[in-house]
Design a protein around this motif. Structure first.
Motif, PDB file in Angstrom:
ATOM      1  N   GLY A   1     -96.803  -1.351 -35.846  1.00 26.44           N
ATOM      2  CA  GLY A   1     -95.536  -1.971 -36.212  1.00 26.44           C
ATOM      3  C   GLY A   1     -94.480  -0.957 -36.577  1.00 26.44           C
ATOM      4  N   VAL A   2     -93.562  -1.386 -37.447  1.00 28.11           N
ATOM      5  CA  VAL A   2     -92.459  -0.542 -37.891  1.00 28.11           C
ATOM      6  C   VAL A   2     -92.363  -0.620 -39.412  1.00 28.11           C
ATOM      7  CG1 VAL A   2     -91.143  -0.816 -35.757  1.00 28.11           C
ATOM      8  CG2 VAL A   2     -90.756  -2.395 -37.660  1.00 28.11           C
ATOM      9  N   GLY A   3     -91.699   0.371 -39.977  1.00 26.89           N
ATOM     10  CA  GLY A   3     -91.508   0.381 -41.426  1.00 26.89           C
ATOM     11  C   GLY A   3     -90.355   1.274 -41.809  1.00 26.89           C
ATOM     12  N   GLY A   4     -89.939   1.152 -43.073  1.00 25.33           N
ATOM     13  CA  GLY A   4     -88.836   1.964 -43.559  1.00 25.33           C
ATOM     14  C   GLY A   4     -88.391   1.498 -44.925  1.00 25.33           C
ATOM     15  N   TYR A   5     -87.103   1.588 -45.177  1.00 19.77           N
ATOM     16  CA  TYR A   5     -86.563   1.187 -46.465  1.00 19.77           C
ATOM     17  C   TYR A   5     -85.092   0.817 -46.331  1.00 19.77           C
ATOM     18  CZ  TYR A   5     -84.311   5.779 -46.655  1.00 19.77           C
ATOM     19  OH  TYR A   5     -83.540   6.867 -46.375  1.00 19.77           O
ATOM     20  N   ALA A   6     -84.592   0.142 -47.365  1.00 18.47           N
ATOM     21  CA  ALA A   6     -83.155  -0.083 -47.555  1.00 18.47           C
ATOM     22  C   ALA A   6     -82.825   0.353 -48.974  1.00 18.47           C
ATOM     23  CB  ALA A   6     -82.799  -1.551 -47.352  1.00 18.47           C
ATOM     24  N   TYR A   7     -81.743   1.105 -49.117  1.00 20.15           N
ATOM     25  CA  TYR A   7     -81.380   1.687 -50.404  1.00 20.15           C
ATOM     26  C   TYR A   7     -79.903   1.477 -50.695  1.00 20.15           C
ATOM     27  CZ  TYR A   7     -80.038   5.280 -53.773  1.00 20.15           C
ATOM     28  OH  TYR A   7     -79.511   5.932 -54.855  1.00 20.15           O
ATOM     29  N   TRP A   8     -79.632   0.991 -51.899  1.00 24.70           N
ATOM     30  CA  TRP A   8     -78.247   0.854 -52.362  1.00 24.70           C
ATOM     31  C   TRP A   8     -78.138   1.342 -53.801  1.00 24.70           C
ATOM     32  CZ3 TRP A   8     -81.061  -3.207 -50.343  1.00 24.70           C
ATOM     33  CH2 TRP A   8     -80.684  -3.680 -49.077  1.00 24.70           C
TER      34      TRP A   8
ATOM     35  N   ARG B   1     -76.052   5.099 -50.225  1.00 25.96           N
ATOM     36  CA  ARG B   1     -76.562   4.019 -49.395  1.00 25.96           C
ATOM     37  C   ARG B   1     -77.326   4.643 -48.239  1.00 25.96           C
ATOM     38  NH1 ARG B   1     -72.456   0.787 -45.767  1.00 25.96           N
ATOM     39  NH2 ARG B   1     -73.191   2.306 -44.235  1.00 25.96           N
ATOM     40  N   ALA B   2     -78.413   4.015 -47.847  1.00 24.13           N
ATOM     41  CA  ALA B   2     -79.164   4.492 -46.690  1.00 24.13           C
ATOM     42  C   ALA B   2     -80.154   3.425 -46.241  1.00 24.13           C
ATOM     43  CB  ALA B   2     -79.911   5.784 -47.012  1.00 24.13           C
ATOM     44  N   TYR B   3     -80.447   3.438 -44.952  1.00 23.53           N
ATOM     45  CA  TYR B   3     -81.475   2.586 -44.368  1.00 23.53           C
ATOM     46  C   TYR B   3     -82.363   3.479 -43.501  1.00 23.53           C
ATOM     47  CZ  TYR B   3     -77.690  -0.631 -45.498  1.00 23.53           C
ATOM     48  OH  TYR B   3     -76.680  -1.292 -46.143  1.00 23.53           O
ATOM     49  N   ALA B   4     -83.596   3.048 -43.292  1.00 22.57           N
ATOM     50  CA  ALA B   4     -84.490   3.823 -42.430  1.00 22.57           C
ATOM     51  C   ALA B   4     -85.434   2.888 -41.695  1.00 22.57           C
ATOM     52  CB  ALA B   4     -85.288   4.837 -43.244  1.00 22.57           C
ATOM     53  N   ILE B   5     -85.832   3.323 -40.501  1.00 20.66           N
ATOM     54  CA  ILE B   5     -86.786   2.570 -39.699  1.00 20.66           C
ATOM     55  C   ILE B   5     -87.546   3.538 -38.806  1.00 20.66           C
ATOM     56  CG2 ILE B   5     -85.183   2.117 -37.803  1.00 20.66           C
ATOM     57  CD1 ILE B   5     -86.498  -0.695 -37.593  1.00 20.66           C
ATOM     58  N   GLY B   6     -88.778   3.173 -38.475  1.00 22.97           N
ATOM     59  CA  GLY B   6     -89.576   3.988 -37.577  1.00 22.97           C
ATOM     60  C   GLY B   6     -90.938   3.370 -37.369  1.00 22.97           C
ATOM     61  N   PRO B   7     -91.750   3.943 -36.459  1.00 25.55           N
ATOM     62  CA  PRO B   7     -93.074   3.390 -36.157  1.00 25.55           C
ATOM     63  C   PRO B   7     -94.056   3.574 -37.314  1.00 25.55           C
ATOM     64  CG  PRO B   7     -92.759   5.475 -35.038  1.00 25.55           C
ATOM     65  CD  PRO B   7     -91.441   5.129 -35.654  1.00 25.55           C
ATOM     66  N   SER B   8     -94.965   2.609 -37.456  1.00 27.72           N
ATOM     67  CA  SER B   8     -95.980   2.656 -38.501  1.00 27.72           C
ATOM     68  C   SER B   8     -97.306   2.183 -37.925  1.00 27.72           C
ATOM     69  CB  SER B   8     -95.567   1.757 -39.678  1.00 27.72           C
ATOM     70  OG  SER B   8     -96.550   1.759 -40.683  1.00 27.72           O
ATOM     71  N   ILE B   9     -98.369   2.966 -38.154  1.00 30.07           N
ATOM     72  CA  ILE B   9     -99.698   2.669 -37.622  1.00 30.07           C
ATOM     73  C   ILE B   9    -100.712   2.729 -38.758  1.00 30.07           C
ATOM     74  CG2 ILE B   9    -101.491   3.375 -35.997  1.00 30.07           C
ATOM     75  CD1 ILE B   9     -99.331   4.723 -34.326  1.00 30.07           C
ATOM     76  N   ARG B  10    -101.583   1.732 -38.801  1.00 26.15           N
ATOM     77  CA  ARG B  10    -102.605   1.699 -39.850  1.00 26.15           C
ATOM     78  C   ARG B  10    -103.975   1.466 -39.231  1.00 26.15           C
ATOM     79  NH1 ARG B  10    -104.740  -2.774 -42.975  1.00 26.15           N
ATOM     80  NH2 ARG B  10    -105.598  -2.060 -44.957  1.00 26.15           N
TER      81      ARG B  10
END
Length: 297
Positions: A227-234, A252-261
């Motif tokens: 899937g995907v994962g990341g964060y949202a920051y304010w 402020r920042a947002y992030a996204i990218g691939p995530s494997i478990r």
């Protein structure tokens, strides 16, 4: 757990760019994007060891308008090994399992803000301790409520370019939910509100922060989730210096990218993810790689 992009040399950057960074040094005491699919599901009573590895790399700073204000010589590289101990007690409160945890990161930080102006530091970062209540809402759904405390144990000096400690306390209430399914939808959403206390050496008070770590994926069988994962920051309140509000520097920042478990089915699992920052304001703009392992004792 503190880290690692907060260690920008604020005075040097401000003098070169005319820009104030969000929060002191332009970072957060919490490592954004740290959590993953099972962030908010407590295991059975026992003692568990976790080990996180993290590498952050940035080569630009963006201002309040999103414009790059650093020159080509600016670079931050931060690597950390982060042991975490979790104790899930047999005690139940309001139908929830009671647990405690402690985190002590070991950090290597290399900061370059201008030609010939750089510093490298290695040592223990700021410690995190906390308590948590975890509810099992069904076969697949879990939730937590927690309170975490960040302790200024990391090396800090106000004239350093690289600081692996932030030199102030912080407290962070947490709410989160997780869905786990070996074949099907998996997700983790952890919401945090960070209240920073004053840095006594600089008389600087960083603003309060709202942070959401997230992962969304699909169990494909044989222990794998993709899937995907990341964060949202304010940053939701202004910083203050010597009691005076600092305008136009909220982060402020947002992030996204691939995530494997991968879940071994034998009570240990490992997660890897890569996240790219987007929509950055008043902060360093970079990429992060995470590797996380969980082992029962």
């Amino acid at each position: 757990m503190t880290i690692y992009r907060h260690a920008l040399f604020l005075l040097a950057i401000a003098s070169k760019t005319g820009t104030a960074l969000a929060t002191e040094g332009g970072g957060s005491i919490y490592p954004l994007g740290a959590e993953e699919y099972i962030c908010c599901a407590l295991p059975k009573p026992g003692i568990y060891g976790m080990l996180w590895g993290r590498h952050f790399n940035a080569d630009k700073i963006r201002n309040n308008d999103g414009k790059v204000v650093s020159d080509q010589s600016f670079k931050v590289k931060a690597s950390a090994i982060v042991p975490r101990i979790v104790w899930i007690t047999p005690v139940e409160i309001m139908g929830a399992s009671l647990g405690f945890h402690a985190i002590m990161p070991i950090v290597n930080l290399n900061v370059k803000v201008a030609p010939g102006v750089s510093q490298n530091k290695t040592g223990i970062g700021d410690m995190t301790v906390g308590g948590v209540l975890g509810w099992r809402l069904g076969d697949k759904l879990h939730s937590v409520a927690a309170l975490e405390f960040f302790i200024p144990t990391g090396d800090y000096h106000k004239n350093n370019i690289a600081n692996i400690g932030r030199n102030h306390w912080a407290v962070q209430p947490v709410l989160g939910v997780t869905r786990i399914d070996p074949i099907g939808l998996n997700m983790g959403i952890k919401t945090m509100w960070t209240y920073n206390f004053r840095n006594k050496d600089t008389n600087y008070l960083s603003g309060q922060e709202l942070i959401i770590d997230y992962t969304l994926g699909w169990g494909v069988g044989k222990g794998w989730t993709l899937g995907v994962g990341g964060y949202a920051y304010w940053q939701v309140t202004n910083d203050s210096q010597d009691g005076k509000s600092v305008p136009d520097n909220k982060g402020r920042a947002y992030a996204i990218g691939p995530s494997i478990r991968y879940d071994s089915g034998k009570k240990w699992f490992i997660t890897g993810k890569y996240q790219v920052d987007t929509g950055v304001r008043n902060r360093a703009d970079g990429t992060t790689f995470w590797l996380k392992a969980v082992l029962p004792f």
